[in-house]
Design an enzyme around this catalytic site. Structure first.
Site, short mmCIF file in Angstrom:
data_model
loop_
_atom_site.label_atom_id
_atom_site.label_comp_id
_atom_site.label_asym_id
_atom_site.label_seq_id
_atom_site.Cartn_x
_atom_site.Cartn_y
_atom_site.Cartn_z
N TRP A 18 0.58 -1.31 -0.12
CA TRP A 18 -0.06 0.09 -0.05
C TRP A 18 0.96 1.38 0.10
O TRP A 18 0.22 2.35 -0.33
CB TRP A 18 -0.79 -0.05 1.04
N ASN A 19 2.16 1.22 0.20
CA ASN A 19 2.86 2.34 0.55
C ASN A 19 3.25 3.12 -0.82
O ASN A 19 3.35 4.58 -0.53
CB ASN A 19 4.12 2.13 1.25
N LYS A 36 -2.77 -8.24 -7.69
CA LYS A 36 -3.60 -8.19 -6.34
C LYS A 36 -2.73 -7.11 -5.62
O LYS A 36 -1.78 -7.14 -4.93
CB LYS A 36 -3.38 -9.25 -5.72
N PRO A 37 -3.53 -5.78 -5.78
CA PRO A 37 -3.02 -4.55 -4.85
C PRO A 37 -3.46 -5.09 -3.41
O PRO A 37 -4.33 -5.48 -3.03
CB PRO A 37 -3.91 -3.51 -5.57
N GLU A 76 10.49 -8.45 -2.82
CA GLU A 76 11.11 -7.26 -2.40
C GLU A 76 10.50 -7.13 -1.07
O GLU A 76 9.30 -6.86 -0.68
CB GLU A 76 10.44 -5.92 -3.25
N CYS A 94 10.03 1.18 2.47
CA CYS A 94 11.37 -0.17 2.71
C CYS A 94 12.57 0.63 2.68
O CYS A 94 13.71 0.04 3.37
CB CYS A 94 10.97 -1.31 2.04
N GLU A 108 11.59 -2.69 11.50
CA GLU A 108 11.10 -1.55 10.26
C GLU A 108 10.06 -0.66 11.07
O GLU A 108 9.11 -1.03 11.74
CB GLU A 108 10.49 -2.09 9.21
P1 ADP Z 1 2.54 -4.36 4.63
O1 ADP Z 1 3.27 -4.58 5.85
O2 ADP Z 1 3.28 -3.38 3.65
O3 ADP Z 1 1.15 -4.31 4.72
P2 ADP Z 1 2.08 -7.21 3.77
O4 ADP Z 1 3.02 -8.06 3.49
O5 ADP Z 1 0.93 -7.44 4.94
O6 ADP Z 1 2.66 -5.69 3.92
O7 ADP Z 1 1.14 -6.88 2.52
C1 ADP Z 1 1.74 -6.74 1.29
C2 ADP Z 1 0.87 -7.21 0.15
O8 ADP Z 1 0.73 -8.73 0.31
C3 ADP Z 1 -0.64 -6.79 0.44
O9 ADP Z 1 -1.24 -6.81 -1.01
C4 ADP Z 1 -1.27 -7.61 1.16
O10 ADP Z 1 -2.64 -7.69 0.71
C5 ADP Z 1 -0.72 -9.06 0.74
N1 ADP Z 1 -0.97 -10.00 1.40
C6 ADP Z 1 -0.61 -10.25 2.89
N2 ADP Z 1 -0.70 -11.21 3.40
C7 ADP Z 1 -0.77 -12.32 2.29
C8 ADP Z 1 -0.97 -13.66 2.03
N3 ADP Z 1 -0.76 -14.46 3.06
N4 ADP Z 1 -1.05 -14.15 0.84
C9 ADP Z 1 -0.84 -13.32 -0.25
N5 ADP Z 1 -0.92 -12.05 -0.09
C10 ADP Z 1 -0.83 -11.32 1.13
#
Ligand code: ADP
Length: 488
Positions: free
Chosen positions: A158-159, A182-183, A258, A292, A389
Site C-alpha cells: 500500500w505504501n 493483487k493490490p 522485495e 522499505c 522496521e
Molecule cells: P505491509 O506490511 O506492507 O502491509 P504485507 O506483507 O502485509 O505488507 O502486504 C503486502 C501485500 O501482500 C498486500 O497486497 C497484502 O494484501 C498481501 N498479503 C498479505 N498477506 C498475504 C498472504 N498471506 N498471501 C498473499 N498476499 C498477502
C-alpha cells in the site's frame, strides 16, 4: 482542477478480468478509507477464490498471443500508457493522497517515478537479446535466447500504490507475460484506475487482470498452487514473503521478493553535515517514513552526533502535519491505527531503555491516524527500534567510534536492502561499498530509487531485482540451444 468527488466517481470499483469490469462472485465489498479522516472513500468488489481462478484463466488464455505480439507493439502500448499517465498525473497524485495519505507533492513525485517504469520497460521490450557463438570445442554452435516466463501473479503493497504496480506490470508486459495483479486492500483504487489507463492505452483483453480482496491468503494461495502460474512477484513484509516462498516451493515457482528493510544511515566525522541533514530528511520523512528504503537507524560518529541531532530536530519541529491535500503539509497520516500503534510501541520501548526524546513521541488525537515526527538519540542496544522496521516518522540515532564499529553496527540486522553513507573520504566510501551488506547504497545521497537501476536487497530483504536492465529478466526464461557445427 478535478474535485475529490469527481475523481472518485471515475475510479472503477469492480474486478478487471479478461478485459471486462465484473462484480465479485462473493457479493462482498471492501470499504477504502482516507487515513487522514477515517471516512470511506469508495466501496469496491471483494474478490473470492473463484474470482482469482477466473482471473488466472484469463491470463493463461491471453498468454500465447501476448508472447507472440511484436516487442515493438508491446513497447508502444507501454509508451502510450506513459503518455496517458502524464496527462492524468494530477488525478493519480490526488487519488494516491486520498487513499494512502502522502502529501500531494510527494504523490506527484511518485507519478513521475512510477511512470518512468512504463517508459523504461517500453524501451527495454525491443532489447531482449540473446547470443550465438561457437562452443569451446569447436564442434557446435551455442544459442542463448530469452522467452517470456508466462502468466505472472503480482502482489503489491500500500505504501507506493502506483510505483509498486508499474515496477512489476511494466517489465512483465514488456517481456511478453500476462498477469494477475493483487493490490493491497488498503490502497486498491490507484491500481484499478491504472488498469483503466492501460485499457485506454490499447492493452489487449486478458493481458492484465486486477483482483481486489480482503482475503489475500485465501484468494492468493490457489493461484500460487496452480501449475499454470509461472511467476510470483511480491513486494511487502518479510513474514508474508517467507510464507509465499514456502507456497511457491510446491510448484518450484519462480519468485521475485522485495521485502522489508532496516536501512542504516551512516554519518562519518568528515561528512558535509548540511548535505547529510538534507539527505536524512528525505531518507527518513519521504512517504511519512513508510518506505522499505526509509533510513531506520542513524549511525553517527560520536564527534558529530550532537550537532547532527540538533540540526535534525530543528528541521523536524518545523514540519507541517496534516491531510496530504493541504498546502505545505509534509507529514500526512500513517496508513492506519495499527501503524500508529507500532510506531508508538517502538518509541516507548526505546525511551524505557534509556533513549533521549528530543521532539515528538506522541500520537495526535482526533480523526485520522497521525503520529508526531519524532527524534530519539542515545538509543540503547537491544531496543526494538534498532531491529524492527519503524515505517513511520521517527529518527533513531546511535553513535559509533571508528569505521569498523560503524560497519558492524550497520550490518547488525537480518535485512539488507539499502544503506546510506556520508563521508568525504573516497577510499572509505569505496570500502563501504564492499563491506555494507545491502543490495543498494546511497553514497552521499538520501534517495536511490530509479527506474533505470536494479532495485532489491540481500539477506532477508529479498530475492531478485526490479528496474534496470535486470528487471525484465525477472520475467524471462533463458533457453540454451546447441546445434552441430554447420561445416562438419
Ligand atoms: P505491509 O506490511 O506492507 O502491509 P504485507 O506483507 O502485509 O505488507 O502486504 C503486502 C501485500 O501482500 C498486500 O497486497 C497484502 O494484501 C498481501 N498479503 C498479505 N498477506 C498475504 C498472504 N498471506 N498471501 C498473499 N498476499 C498477502
Amino acid at each position: 482542477m478535478i474535485t475529490e468527488a469527481e475523481l472518485l466517481a471515475k475510479v472503477p470499483t469492480q474486478l478487471f478480468i479478461g478485459g471486462e469490469w465484473v462484480d465479485s462472485t462473493s457479493g462482498r465489498s471492501i470499504e477504502v478509507h482516507d487515513p487522514a479522516t477515517g471516512l470511506v472513500l469508495a466501496t469496491i468488489a471483494d474478490a473470492s477464490p473463484e474470482d482469482g481462478a477466473t482471473a488466472l484463466d484469463a491470463a493463461v488464455t491471453a498468454q500465447a498471443e501476448w508472447a507472440a505480439t511484436a516487442p515493438r507493439v508491446r513497447g508502444e502500448i507501454l509508451r502510450r500508457a506513459f503518455d496517458l499517465l502524464q496527462e492524468r498525473a494530477d488525478e493519480f497524485a490526488l487519488l494516491m493522497t486520498l487513499e494512502m495519505g502522502k502529501p500531494v507533492a510527494e504523490a506527484r513525485g511518485e507519478v513521475t517515478y512510477g511512470g518512468e517504469f512504463l517508459r523504461w520497460f517500453g524501451e527495454e521490450a525491443v532489447r531482449i537479446q540473446g547470443r550465438y557463438g561457437r562452443n569451446p570445442e569447436g564442434t557446435g554452435r551455442m544459442i542463448v535466447t530469452h522467452l517470456p516466463v508466462g502468466p505472472s501473479f503480482l502482489i503489491t503493497p500500500w505504501n507506493f500504490p502506483l510505483a509498486m504496480a508499474t515496477r512489476k506490470i511494466a517489465p512483465a508486459l514488456a517481456a511478453g507475460c500476462t498477469c494477475v495483479v493483487k493490490p493491497a486492500e488498503l490502497t486498491p483504487l490507484t491500481t484499478l484506475y491504472f488498469a483503466r489507463l492501460l485499457e485506454d492505452a490499447g492493452l489487449p483483453k486478458g493481458v492484465l487482470n486486477v483482483i481486489t480482496t480482503s482475503t489475500s491468503k485465501e484468494v492468493s494461495s490457489p493461484i500460487i498452487a496452480d501449475p499454470r502460474l509461472r511467476k510470483l512477484s511480491f513486494t511487502g513484509s518479510t513474514p508474508v514473503g517467507v510464507s509465499l516462498l514456502k507456497q511457491a516451493a510446491d510448484t518450484v515457482l519462480r519468485t521475485s521478493m522485495e521485502l522489508g528493510g532496516n536501512a542504516p544511515f551512516v554519518v562519518f566525522e568528515d561528512a558535509d553535515l548540511d548535505k547529510a541533514v538534507d539527505a536524512a530528511m528525505l531518507a527518513k520523512f519521504r512517504n511519512i517514513g513508510e518506505a522499505c528504503t526509509a533510513a531506520n537507524r542513524f549511525i553517527v560518529h560520536e564527534s558529530v552526533a550532537d550537532s547532527f541531532a540538533q540540526r535534525i530536530t530543528e528541521r523536524v519541529t518545523a514540519l507541517k502535519i496534516g491531510r496530504g491535500t493541504e498546502e505545505g503539509v509534509s507529514i500526512g497520516p500513517l496508513i492506519n491505527a495499527g501503524a500508529v500503534d507500532k510506531a508508538a510501541a517502538l518509541v516507548d520501548d526505546a525511551i524505557e531503555r534509556g533513549a533521549s526524546l528530543l521532539t515528538g513521541g506522541s500520537r495526535i488525537d482526533g480523526p485520522g491516524s497521525f503520529y508526531q515526527p519524532t527524534v530519539l538519540t542515545n538509543v540503547q542496544a537491544g531496543s526494538s527500534i534498532l531491529q524492527d522496521e519503524i515505517f513511520g516518522p521517527v529518527v533513531s540515532i546511535i553513535t559509533f567510534t571508528d569505521e569498523l564499529d560503524a560497519v558492524t553496527k550497520a550490518n547488525d540486522t537480518e535485512y539488507g536492502l539499502v544503506s546510506y553513507v556520508f563521508t568525504r573520504d573516497l577510499a572509505r566510501g569505496q570500502r563501504l561499498i564492499e563491506s555494507l551488506q545491502t543490495g543498494m547504497m546511497g553514497l552521499n545521497v538520501g534517495v536511490v530509487s530509479n527506474a533505470a537501476a536494479p532495485f532489491g536487497g540481500v539477506k532477508q530483504s529479498g530475492l531478485g531485482r526490479e528496474g534496470g536492465s535486470e528487471g525484465i529478466h525477472e520475467y524471462l526464461e533463458t533457453k540454451y540451444v546447441l546445434t552441430p557445427d554447420p561445416f562438419a
